[in-house]
Design a protein around this motif. Sequence first.
Motif, PDB file in Angstrom:
ATOM      1  N   ASP A 132       0.769  -1.112  -0.177  1.00  0.00           N
ATOM      2  CA  ASP A 132       0.178  -0.023   0.131  1.00  0.00           C
ATOM      3  C   ASP A 132       0.699   1.410  -0.084  1.00  0.00           C
ATOM      4  OD1 ASP A 132       0.879  -0.337   2.382  1.00  0.00           O
ATOM      5  OD2 ASP A 132      -0.741   0.243   3.415  1.00  0.00           O
ATOM      6  N   GLY A 133       2.029   1.138  -0.403  1.00  0.00           N
ATOM      7  CA  GLY A 133       2.918   2.418  -0.179  1.00  0.00           C
ATOM      8  C   GLY A 133       4.599   2.022  -0.617  1.00  0.00           C
ATOM      9  N   TYR A 134       5.231   3.042   0.048  1.00  0.00           N
ATOM     10  CA  TYR A 134       6.772   2.799  -0.109  1.00  0.00           C
ATOM     11  C   TYR A 134       7.546   3.337   1.191  1.00  0.00           C
ATOM     12  CZ  TYR A 134       5.309   3.232  -4.987  1.00  0.00           C
ATOM     13  OH  TYR A 134       4.666   3.048  -6.155  1.00  0.00           O
ATOM     14  N   ARG A 135       8.563   2.893   1.263  1.00  0.00           N
ATOM     15  CA  ARG A 135       9.538   2.992   2.555  1.00  0.00           C
ATOM     16  C   ARG A 135      10.770   3.067   2.151  1.00  0.00           C
ATOM     17  NH1 ARG A 135      12.195  -1.449   4.721  1.00  0.00           N
ATOM     18  NH2 ARG A 135      12.316  -0.359   6.921  1.00  0.00           N
ATOM     19  N   MET A 136      11.652   3.842   3.041  1.00  0.00           N
ATOM     20  CA  MET A 136      13.170   3.822   2.674  1.00  0.00           C
ATOM     21  C   MET A 136      13.671   2.857   3.856  1.00  0.00           C
ATOM     22  SD  MET A 136      13.637   6.145   0.332  1.00  0.00           S
ATOM     23  CE  MET A 136      15.549   6.258   0.574  1.00  0.00           C
ATOM     24  N   ASP A 137      14.571   1.922   3.496  1.00  0.00           N
ATOM     25  CA  ASP A 137      15.363   1.246   4.059  1.00  0.00           C
ATOM     26  C   ASP A 137      16.597   1.920   5.092  1.00  0.00           C
ATOM     27  OD1 ASP A 137      16.618  -0.787   5.535  1.00  0.00           O
ATOM     28  OD2 ASP A 137      16.941  -2.032   3.931  1.00  0.00           O
ATOM     29  N   LEU A 138      16.380   2.552   6.168  1.00  0.00           N
ATOM     30  CA  LEU A 138      17.066   3.164   6.877  1.00  0.00           C
ATOM     31  C   LEU A 138      18.016   2.376   7.932  1.00  0.00           C
ATOM     32  CD1 LEU A 138      14.871   6.331   7.528  1.00  0.00           C
ATOM     33  CD2 LEU A 138      16.584   6.065   5.622  1.00  0.00           C
ATOM     34  N   ALA A 139      17.631   0.940   7.996  1.00  0.00           N
ATOM     35  CA  ALA A 139      18.481  -0.082   8.789  1.00  0.00           C
ATOM     36  C   ALA A 139      19.644  -0.119   8.039  1.00  0.00           C
ATOM     37  CB  ALA A 139      17.495  -1.021   9.124  1.00  0.00           C
ATOM     38  N   VAL A 140      19.870  -0.374   6.890  1.00  0.00           N
ATOM     39  CA  VAL A 140      21.088  -0.600   6.149  1.00  0.00           C
ATOM     40  C   VAL A 140      21.662   0.660   5.584  1.00  0.00           C
ATOM     41  CG1 VAL A 140      21.859  -1.616   3.976  1.00  0.00           C
ATOM     42  CG2 VAL A 140      20.001  -2.543   5.026  1.00  0.00           C
ATOM     43  N   HIS A 141      20.973   1.714   5.140  1.00  0.00           N
ATOM     44  CA  HIS A 141      21.612   3.036   4.741  1.00  0.00           C
ATOM     45  C   HIS A 141      21.565   3.809   5.985  1.00  0.00           C
ATOM     46  CE1 HIS A 141      21.903   1.621   0.449  1.00  0.00           C
ATOM     47  NE2 HIS A 141      20.564   1.175   1.031  1.00  0.00           N
ATOM     48  N   GLU A 142      22.478   5.023   5.824  1.00  0.00           N
ATOM     49  CA  GLU A 142      22.628   5.996   6.974  1.00  0.00           C
ATOM     50  C   GLU A 142      21.495   7.100   6.801  1.00  0.00           C
ATOM     51  OE1 GLU A 142      26.786   7.299   7.477  1.00  0.00           O
ATOM     52  OE2 GLU A 142      27.297   5.595   8.245  1.00  0.00           O
ATOM     53  N   PHE A 143      21.320   7.580   8.071  1.00  0.00           N
ATOM     54  CA  PHE A 143      20.285   8.689   8.129  1.00  0.00           C
ATOM     55  C   PHE A 143      20.699   9.752   9.058  1.00  0.00           C
ATOM     56  CE2 PHE A 143      15.531   9.891   9.060  1.00  0.00           C
ATOM     57  CZ  PHE A 143      15.724  10.840   8.158  1.00  0.00           C
ATOM     58  N   ASP A 144      20.904  11.183   8.514  1.00  0.00           N
ATOM     59  CA  ASP A 144      21.475  12.032   9.355  1.00  0.00           C
ATOM     60  C   ASP A 144      20.845  12.217  10.847  1.00  0.00           C
ATOM     61  OD1 ASP A 144      19.482  13.526   8.318  1.00  0.00           O
ATOM     62  OD2 ASP A 144      20.832  15.023   7.642  1.00  0.00           O
ATOM     63  N   ALA A 145      19.351  11.999  10.547  1.00  0.00           N
ATOM     64  CA  ALA A 145      18.658  12.360  11.788  1.00  0.00           C
ATOM     65  C   ALA A 145      18.830  11.281  12.769  1.00  0.00           C
ATOM     66  CB  ALA A 145      17.217  12.346  11.270  1.00  0.00           C
ATOM     67  N   HIS A 146      19.311   9.932  12.550  1.00  0.00           N
ATOM     68  CA  HIS A 146      19.317   8.868  13.307  1.00  0.00           C
ATOM     69  C   HIS A 146      20.791   9.315  14.136  1.00  0.00           C
ATOM     70  CE1 HIS A 146      16.510   5.706  11.395  1.00  0.00           C
ATOM     71  NE2 HIS A 146      15.892   7.007  11.823  1.00  0.00           N
ATOM     72  N   LEU A 147      21.721   9.407  13.497  1.00  0.00           N
ATOM     73  CA  LEU A 147      22.996   9.904  13.861  1.00  0.00           C
ATOM     74  C   LEU A 147      22.897  10.879  14.859  1.00  0.00           C
ATOM     75  CD1 LEU A 147      26.082   9.538  13.933  1.00  0.00           C
ATOM     76  CD2 LEU A 147      26.316  11.069  11.959  1.00  0.00           C
ATOM     77  N   PHE A 148      22.224  12.017  14.478  1.00  0.00           N
ATOM     78  CA  PHE A 148      22.104  13.092  15.466  1.00  0.00           C
ATOM     79  C   PHE A 148      21.275  12.578  17.048  1.00  0.00           C
ATOM     80  CE2 PHE A 148      18.786  16.248  17.103  1.00  0.00           C
ATOM     81  CZ  PHE A 148      19.695  17.079  17.741  1.00  0.00           C
ATOM     82  N   ARG A 149      20.412  11.862  16.645  1.00  0.00           N
ATOM     83  CA  ARG A 149      19.434  11.322  18.029  1.00  0.00           C
ATOM     84  C   ARG A 149      20.503  10.479  18.805  1.00  0.00           C
ATOM     85  NH1 ARG A 149      14.545  10.395  14.207  1.00  0.00           N
ATOM     86  NH2 ARG A 149      13.328  12.486  14.427  1.00  0.00           N
ATOM     87  N   ALA A 206      26.864  16.231  17.435  1.00  0.00           N
ATOM     88  CA  ALA A 206      25.298  16.073  17.225  1.00  0.00           C
ATOM     89  C   ALA A 206      25.111  17.680  16.514  1.00  0.00           C
ATOM     90  CB  ALA A 206      24.613  16.064  18.366  1.00  0.00           C
ATOM     91  N   GLU A 207      25.535  18.491  16.854  1.00  0.00           N
ATOM     92  CA  GLU A 207      25.336  19.863  16.050  1.00  0.00           C
ATOM     93  C   GLU A 207      25.734  19.803  14.831  1.00  0.00           C
ATOM     94  OE1 GLU A 207      23.928  23.590  15.177  1.00  0.00           O
ATOM     95  OE2 GLU A 207      23.248  22.329  16.625  1.00  0.00           O
ATOM     96  N   GLY A 208      26.976  19.231  14.480  1.00  0.00           N
ATOM     97  CA  GLY A 208      27.766  19.309  13.397  1.00  0.00           C
ATOM     98  C   GLY A 208      26.905  18.289  12.222  1.00  0.00           C
ATOM     99  N   CYS A 209      25.969  17.793  12.679  1.00  0.00           N
ATOM    100  CA  CYS A 209      25.091  17.143  11.700  1.00  0.00           C
ATOM    101  C   CYS A 209      24.109  17.927  10.788  1.00  0.00           C
ATOM    102  CB  CYS A 209      24.504  15.957  12.303  1.00  0.00           C
ATOM    103  SG  CYS A 209      25.201  14.696  13.146  1.00  0.00           S
TER     104      CYS A 209
END
Length: 980
Positions: free
Chosen positions: A89-106, A128-131
């Motif tokens: 019913d839609g689409y998703r981004m696989d953020l478990a394999v690829h990096e995500f700057d919001a995850h790194l910040f948190r 964290a601010e450098g992200c």
Amino acid sequence: MRFLVLGPVGVFAGGRRITLARGQQRTILAMLLAGNGEVVTTDRLVDTLWGSAPPHTARKSLQSHVSRLRHLLLSMAPGERDPLESAPDGYRMDLAVHEFDAHLFRDLVEQAKLCSDPRETLSLLERAEGCWDGPAFGDLAAHPGLEAPARHLDQQRNAAAAERHETLLTLGRHDDAARALSRVVEAEPFDERAHGQLMRALVATGRRAEALATFRQVQTRLRDELGVDPSSELRGLHEHILRQDTESSVPAPPPNRTAELVRRSDPLLGRERDLETVGTWLRSASLVTLTGPGGIGKTRLAERLVEHTRDIWRDGVISCALAHVRDAEGVGGALITALAIQPSGGHSVTDALVSGLGDRHLLLFLDNCEHVLDAVTPHVEAIVDACPGTTVLVTTRERLHLRNERVWPVTPLDVPPENARPTDVTATSAGSLFRMRALAVDPAFRLNDANAGAVAELCRRLDGMPLAIELAAARTRALTPAALAQRLDQRFAVLAGGPRHEGGRHRTLEAVVAWSYELLAPEEADLFDRLAVFAGAVPLASVEAVCSAGHLPHTAIAGLLGELVDKSMVVVQRDGEDVRYRLLDTMRDFGLRRLEDRGLADALRRAHAAHHVTLAETQARRSRGPEEPEAAEVITRAMDDLRAAHAWAVAAEDVDTALRLPAALADEVFFRLRDEVTTWARRAVALAGAGDHPAHAGALATAAWGATSRDECERAVREAQTSLAEVEPGGAVALLALGALGTAALYQGRLAEVLALTDRQEVPAVALDDDFRLTYAWVCRVLGHLYRGETEEAAAGVPQLRRIAERSGSPTMRAFSRYCDGEVHLERDPDRATASLEEAVALARSVNNRLIEGVSLVCLASSQGRRGQVREALHAFRDVVVHWRQVGDHTHQLTAVRNLVELLAEMEADEPAAVLYGAVTSGDTPTYGLEAQRLTRAWQRVEERLGHETADALAERGQRLGVRRVGDEALARLDVLLET
């Protein structure tokens, strides 16, 4: 490949940052990244791209855009795994394999929170601010589909920045902190925490004047633009800086108690951002509203906010639950009772609320307002406009639409992705909540690879709704998560697909309640339905009395109730040894519909009302003796259900219940100032056929007692005389009506009549062996003699009064006897008077007797003034003026201020004495006897010193204030005197 949203939306691949060109593909990428690894439905993407009127080719165009986006992403990082996945019913981004700057910040921020070394903490927060490379989602932040996630990320950045600045201060890097914070306060002129940090940094660098100027600037902005004062913490810091002789010892803010409080109670999962942001709002806003569907957790979030901010409010927190109230009059009564204030005759409930709150500094928490929003809103609007020290926190399914209202939508919990592993489940708040509740009902429950996917599916299908997840988890004692998921699929087939808007969530929740209900055993389901008739939290004994039936024997109720608690259908409330049970609002609504469908609603409401009539009558009798503390507490805890029972009785024209309830509660009206019971009585006596009922006279007597507290003495006399005419002389109701007549005569200065009425009360009280009423008759006798100037007769009556009061065992009457002892000996023996009055206050407070507490405090203040303890007396008068303002008793407020005028004249504080003299002589309530003589002597001394013309002009200014503003003026004058 790393995806970027902490700035312009883009991708970091091949050693460089790539920002996609403007267009639909970039918006789709941003939406999928905002989904945080979850499926974003086709419907939602179509709505985002084309709005409410998409072209008929929208879905096909979306597929084409997604295909080109996938190709573009793969071309940026050849050989890497495809990050864009399709779902049914839609689409998703696989953020478990690829990096995500919001995850790194948190992750960096979370590591910093756990770090004990401030230097390492600072390093992590700086990383964290450098992200970040600009506002979250860059130029797409204002897009309707991205506004909320962008705001969420920016708020997290601001919170991390505040912690970074705090760490700089901890490390002594005050210059660095001052430079950074100067930029923050320029960008965020209402951020009180940043202003406080800047003030501390400036003082530490020797710039005390700049620190004080910083406070003045934020104070001016808050007052001019938001109409509020700075928080108590910021004001405290300002006062500390003013008091410092050196410039180095500025205190750090009080430690954050959030973590400690959360550890002491159940974790409030997934609400960290809500607590932080709304907690900040409460420090500066006048009205904060939490919105969201039933079961989303508004009340629990609000309760935790109250815990976290309780220390901010000088005058504390007052809570008023409105789930059980069904009409506008009930709303007014509930608010009056919660605030413990007393309307005066001729004034509206709104006027009483505004007057009672005045300039008190407190948080007023109104819970579950959606069904009475039209009735609540005018009261809230008046409070917000007229009471700058009061902050109102509201929970409701829709906003109030008032000026300066700050609205916080409470959203569902974050949920695990598909094919989740156990760590993926517990990394989300929904998954953690499921695991915690499952363990609570089954300690053997284990989240493992075999069931993690089913748990994740349950959380997703339940839309992250906390109540729904708790209900599902409660079934794990009998069903595996996989079995639960299968049942869920069958139950919610009709709900599959479609946008997940609020209405859909609410339908899902209703369906979950129905599903959980269907899993109950027949006896459990029957008891659940019957519990819905209760409005508040009730003890087991009440459940047994109201809900037991032939097939639900009294002895089975406790066990069935325990099963309902285990299955999260019933909430337990514990306060020491007191254990009570209640249904959440959504559950109660469901149960009431079931009762209606089964044709049982009227019978259960009748049983509920009959039980509470018996409770009121039983506890009223107990409250007139040594069991008063326990009985008064029972009545206090039952007020929600007493109110609901009476409202039903009036609507159903059940004259018996409608009359007997208020008839039993006359002492609650007079001594504990439960003014709403006066309204109950008046509504009841107006019912058709009420005049022929035996309880009619008792309800009229209660109305008369309430009228004396409302400053409606003429009405009190009429109602009491009518009551007397309906009953045989010498009975309990006649004695009650005579007491109301005597009280009205005492308030109006008809002292010969007071003494005659005490004689009429004594004989029946003795005959009935009613030491409670006999004590009150002697109270009126002693005070009648005293106010006539017959001090010897008054003093001679005190020993007998005290003997009868002791014999009664009632703390209220024992307190009253001490009060009279103090009044009589105020000038004859000040030490004895003080001891008696202090004892009266303690006894009154032990049973929440607001009347005797207040009159005793007035005498104590006067006693201190006459003994030359001027400063102590001023503080005491301030306390008592606040007391009468809080309960809204203008009659006794006037008495307090008259005594204050005497003290001010003695101090030669002539200007405030003259103004207040004018105010207290402008109303209809007379002054007489010794009080009148003392007030006249005080005025004569003031007039001699000021001169006739000046004194009259000041008194005229006081007369223009009117009776209702006497307390405000007295407090203002007292504050000036206490500061000198």
